[in-house]
Design a protein around this motif. Structure first.
Motif, PDB file in Angstrom:
ATOM      1  N   ALA D 103       0.829  -1.202   0.000  1.00  0.00           N
ATOM      2  CA  ALA D 103       0.000   0.000   0.000  1.00  0.00           C
ATOM      3  C   ALA D 103       0.867   1.257   0.000  1.00  0.00           C
ATOM      4  N   TYR D 104       1.958   1.259   0.762  1.00  0.00           N
ATOM      5  CA  TYR D 104       2.800   2.456   0.842  1.00  0.00           C
ATOM      6  C   TYR D 104       3.683   2.622  -0.391  1.00  0.00           C
ATOM      7  N   GLY D 105       3.961   1.523  -1.074  1.00  0.00           N
ATOM      8  CA  GLY D 105       4.701   1.644  -2.325  1.00  0.00           C
ATOM      9  C   GLY D 105       3.843   2.246  -3.417  1.00  0.00           C
ATOM     10  N   SER D 106       2.554   2.006  -3.331  1.00  0.00           N
ATOM     11  CA  SER D 106       1.647   2.539  -4.344  1.00  0.00           C
ATOM     12  C   SER D 106       1.256   3.973  -3.999  1.00  0.00           C
ATOM     13  N   ILE D 107       0.266   4.508  -4.658  1.00  0.00           N
ATOM     14  CA  ILE D 107      -0.021   5.931  -4.537  1.00  0.00           C
ATOM     15  C   ILE D 107      -1.508   6.178  -4.228  1.00  0.00           C
ATOM     16  N   VAL D 273       5.126  13.655  -3.365  1.00  0.00           N
ATOM     17  CA  VAL D 273       3.809  13.259  -2.864  1.00  0.00           C
ATOM     18  C   VAL D 273       3.461  11.835  -3.305  1.00  0.00           C
ATOM     19  N   LEU D 274       3.863  11.494  -4.521  1.00  0.00           N
ATOM     20  CA  LEU D 274       3.629  10.124  -4.973  1.00  0.00           C
ATOM     21  C   LEU D 274       4.361   9.136  -4.066  1.00  0.00           C
ATOM     22  N   CYS D 275       5.598   9.470  -3.716  1.00  0.00           N
ATOM     23  CA  CYS D 275       6.356   8.586  -2.832  1.00  0.00           C
ATOM     24  C   CYS D 275       5.710   8.514  -1.452  1.00  0.00           C
ATOM     25  N   ALA D 276       5.262   9.633  -0.954  1.00  0.00           N
ATOM     26  CA  ALA D 276       4.768   9.700   0.425  1.00  0.00           C
ATOM     27  C   ALA D 276       3.375   9.124   0.578  1.00  0.00           C
ATOM     28  N   SER D 277       2.600   9.129  -0.475  1.00  0.00           N
ATOM     29  CA  SER D 277       1.208   8.708  -0.321  1.00  0.00           C
ATOM     30  C   SER D 277       1.083   7.196  -0.379  1.00  0.00           C
ATOM     31  N   ALA D 278      -0.023   6.716   0.135  1.00  0.00           N
ATOM     32  CA  ALA D 278      -0.248   5.269   0.187  1.00  0.00           C
ATOM     33  C   ALA D 278      -1.616   4.960  -0.393  1.00  0.00           C
TER      34      ALA D 278
HETATM   35 NA    NA Z   1       3.871   5.817  -2.149  1.00  0.00          NA
END
Ligand code: NA
Ligand SMILES: Nc1ncnc2c1ncn2[C@@H]1O[C@H](COP(=O)(O)O)[C@@H](O)[C@H]1O
Ligand SMILES: Nc1ncnc2c1ncn2[C@@H]1O[C@H](COP(=O)(O)O)[C@@H](O)[C@H]1O
Ligand SMILES: Nc1ncnc2c1ncn2[C@@H]1O[C@H](COP(=O)(O)O)[C@@H](O)[C@H]1O
Ligand code: NA
Ligand code: NA
Lengths: 331, 93, 331, 331, 93, 93
Positions: D103-107, D273-278
């Motif tokens: 989930a955290y790898g995705s966006i 933000v893409l990296c940080a979002s889940a």
């Molecule tokens: Na992410």
């Protein structure tokens, strides 16, 4: 030339979204547009088509080729079911033949608006009043279908299935899609006549939004149409052939009528598309109520699974090619 | 006390409810947007927008006599348009 | 003059769509707008009304007749239920009287926006801050209604039905429609104050689309209102008369208060409409929870089946006529 | 400076509506947005994000930092789940760790569009093609998550739970949100290339309406997110800390990659933000199907209950501050 | 094993579920957007948008003892706001 | 005649229907958008938009032999993904 028209048509957002929906079913994606969202889109489209048609009807002053065109449209929606019925009787029983015939005599509003989008993409002018022709073609086809059952059907039909005239008129004039379309048409007409500022205020809703909602709805139609294909396979090759060739045949009749009416190429295409398209909304629900002996999967899988995609993807550009060929532009 | 489950196309809902009312049921419950398959037809959600695709599931709790009045009224409709009706035992909580 | 106002009002798209819905029920068309689509429209309308009201509140700098108008609105929503209660008690028990009284003390947002559309059609200016008055009139009426039950109701009410103050406040301030309206009002206010570009970006959604969604919702309201009529017939002629004459009576009080407040004709009409309209959203749900002894069919069939159509179709133009008559334009 | 950025962010309509929804749950208002309306909004947002991204991709001529950025995005969506997995394994079993890691790898697409709104509020330019990076980050994370289960999971997993490669690819590429986003992206691209008038006609739907629908959806997300909080409390303080610190940590990695890619501040923020979002859409549904041993409440309450609100409310402005600090504007 | 069918207004759903939880049911199923008619009131779909018109149908499979705990808890609520509760026999597949 | 109530996540609907078809049921009825709680998980309406939150309630009326064929087919699925199945007596109206 036709191939380039087909390509241009296929590369428009509505058709692309239709493919996206169909592909989702093919690839077994779990994409779905849950009920009642498709109903929302279809109510919206009917309301907006009707309203815009009403405006244009008012602006046209009810003059020009309007009246003969509408009369011809009604005539076509009486003639086509009869032709279809005799062809279908070659293989099917009276009930199925009549129900399918009625569907092909009637029209598909979404096919019609796809044709309008196609024309405006090609910068070919057309008259908004054609919507009135569309609205007038739903009921007669239903009535002819029911009459065919009454006339050609078995005499020993159980009593409760003997249709009363009132019921037939009710089903054909007051089923929700016909009613909403005609009602919105009238409202558009009255608004344009008496309340021009109302027209402006409706425009962002019924006008600007239209194309986007059309795309959304066609995404769903892609899903729905492809899900009908298995039933079509079961229905057999006769019906499959019917679902592709009948529209073209009806289109050809339509072209000659359009020519006789002296319609310009835009209006002619719309007229032809009305003839070629088949109903999957008003007619099937009316038939379901009044002729339950007919197999619903037959009239839905043909109209929705094959005729509808055929018309919007390659039918419209083909018909345009035919119109250009038979109706000289000097018209 | 009896429990009656009726499942049929939404289009016949008004008719069926009229039957129930004329049989003097104490009440009924309607679940719409139900889908399914019978011996012949598949009723699927994706056709619901056409006014075509959904069933209604009607649930009635009533006594044996009321049930006997319901039967002859709803059976012709179910036979004509399709649909099923099943009963089971129930008792008030 | 009133007849021409009525005609102009009736020939606007929202009212015409209301009739289209009502006619569908009369003619037994199967037109329906399935749940939860009406909820979508009503959530949208509340959000948009609130947001736009908040903007205008900000733009008005909280100055001018704003504060006295809002105070007067609150006063009316306290006064009207008390008057209604004593009239209703002539025929109905305490529970029914209190519930209906509360509904008439409160307001109908859709009646309000129909009045706004009417004014803008007539090119009569009005202030957006009137939405704040609208938002302030929902809760007091509910509270008065519950107090009336507490004061005038039977002393031997079973324990679980004894209302706690917290519950009353909760129902009156936090039921979803009051909450969404007030919240959106605040958001509109804050956005206008601190984030003007946010206002521009919201405009196509809360602004341009509004009129069309209003029409769609009124189509549904036409259906819903007409379906309430049979229950109204059962409720008897006293309630039928009440549902028509009470709004006019409340409107008359409203006119004199509006005159005292020195409101211009636009704001005066809106104020009057707030007084005359009755709630079929917030109040009925609150009453259903707290006074289950009251017959829901009574307060819904009166407000929705009769008062609402009366107000939007002929009430608004009549009130406009009265406003024009009693409030000289030099104001 | 960060505080002023946070304040500006908080005072924008989408975030305010998010708070309104969350507050409704806190105050026990009965405000709810009934199914399937949230689905309507989320389908619309995916369709519109994809379509607009496709346009901009076309307009960018597939040149500039596009390809390296997308490659870096895919790399991040492979790297982040592995880091997360090892951290989560400190306290959780393989199944839960893998599912949360994926989930955290995705966006989260909504976090992304909130960041876009933030940038356009600040008048900071960014490239539309970042949507392509977003679209490319969903599937790899799912695949890594499933591989982690395969590699690190118990060898004695019952036969029916042994994943087949085809199933993994199917779940990761064809689940409805990935499919609709990628499909709309392609349609936007094709339309911009071959049918510019189609772009104009879509604009009122996919463009003008977007901000308003975003607000409506965030109202619902406020409700949904707050309803997840109790489950989060049950999940324990380790996961609570993880849900706040992991995004910041991922953001920091993202900043250095963005710097290496030489991205401008706008694109850099979006990348971060893409990296940080889940993900709370595509990944959870995929995990639910393929790793039912993982507790759904764990990966949903962390992503939706905490990481999502954290990111949209204070994460984005914090990341902007960091971007401004680490990436000199001369870029 | 017993089957319990509860039908009542959606507005009371939270309260009823609290009762069920406090009676330690092993689980329950909720069907919303249900309509119907009782001895007094008609609950119709067209009023659903007001937060008014829909019932919930709650289904519980549990053993006899649990059922005995549920009865006294939910009955007062059903009596106050309206609603019905019926039980029947069931067994695990 | 037997009545079978199956409740499980909507995501498994296709699988379960395949089982029912392969057991030659005479028909079935599907109610979607159902929520509830089992021994472990709460399935809530507010997550439905994610493709996550809803159960399906499938109802089958069939004879005893068909029921015996259904059992071994659906039980593994319910055990793997969760869900419940209960039977009761029923008879045709
Ligand atoms: Na992410
Ligand atoms: N054996 C059955 N068990 C449960 N539901 C059934 C059964 N047979 C039919 N139904 C339901 O009844 C509807 C109408 O049945 P029919 O008209 O006989 O096809 C179907 O669409 C199903 O929802
Ligand atoms: N005899 C019955 N059979 C089935 N459902 C019932 C029955 N009586 C009441 N109901 C349901 O319970 C709801 C509330 O009932 P009541 O509050 O008693 O009017 C009704 O709206 C119906 O959906
Ligand atoms: N005892 C029960 N009574 C009624 N429904 C149940 C029961 N147990 C579970 N369910 C339903 O079955 C669904 C799946 O159960 P589970 O996977 O065991 O959590 C739940 O979400 C409920 O809707
Ligand atoms: Na035709
Ligand atoms: Na009032």
């Amino acid at each position: 030339m036709n191939t380039s028209l087909i390509l241009e048509n296929v590369l428009s957002p509505p058709i692309l979204f239709f493919f996206l929906g169909a592909l989702a079913v093919l690839l077994k994606s779990d994409l779905e547009i849950p009920a009642p969202l498709p109903k929302l889109f279809s109510l919206y489209l009917l309301l907006a088509i009707g309203f815009k048609g009403g405006l244009e009807l008012q602006n046209s002053n009810l003059s020009g080729p309007l009246v003969p065109t509408i009369l011809a449209a009604i005539f076509m929606s009486l003639l086509i079911p009869i032709i279809c019925f005799f062809i279908l009787r070659l293989k099917l029983n009276v009930f199925n033949s009549a129900a399918i015939a009625a569907a092909y005599g009637s029209i598909s509003a979404v096919t019609f608006i796809t044709a309008e989008s196609f024309l405006s993409n090609q910068n070919i002018p057309f008259d908004g009043f054609m919507v009135a022709a569309l609205a007038m073609m739903e009921s007669p086809a239903i009535i002819v279908g029911l009459l065919l059952v009454k006339v050609a059907g078995p005499k020993e039909r159980p009593k409760e299935r003997q249709m009363k005239w009132l019921e037939i008129l009710h089903e054909s004039l007051l089923n929700s899609s016909v009613y909403l379309l005609l009602g919105s048409l009238l409202i558009g007409f009255l608004t344009a006549a008496f309340n021009p500022s109302g027209v402006t205020k409706m425009q962002p809703f019924t006008g600007s939004l239209f194309y986007g909602v059309e795309c959304f709805f066609l995404l769903d139609m892609g899903i729905v149409a492809l899900q009908r294909l298995p039933a079509l396979k079961k229905a057999g090759s006769f019906l499959i052939a019917f679902a592709v060739f009948m529209p073209v045949f009806n289109a050809l009749i339509g072209i000659f009528v359009a020519k006789a009416l002296n319609l310009g190429p835009g209006n002619a295409l719309l007229f032809v598309v009305l003839c070629a398209s088949a109903s999957y909304l008003a007619v099937p629900t009316a038939m379901r109520m009044t002729v339950p002996e007919a197999k619903a999967s037959f009239y839905i899988s043909t109209t929705l699974g094959l005729t509808f995609p055929f018309n919007i993807v390659i039918g419209i550009p083909i018909y345009m090619g035919l119109v250009n060929h038979f109706i000289p532009i000097t018209n | 006390m009896k429990r009656l489950d009726l499942i049929f196309s939404e289009r016949e809902l008004d008719q069926i409810i009229k039957c129930l009312e004329s049989a003097d049921v104490p009440g009924y419950t309607v679940m719409k947007h139900v889908t399914g398959r019978g011996p012949e037809r598949i009723v699927s959600e994706d056709m619901e927008f056409t006014g075509f695709g959904a069933n209604a599931h009607v649930l009635v709790f009533c006594n044996e006599e009321t049930l006997k009045r319901i039967g002859p009224k709803v059976k012709p409709i179910l036979n004509y348009y399709g649909g099923v009706a099943y009963t089971s035992e129930a008792s008030s909580l």
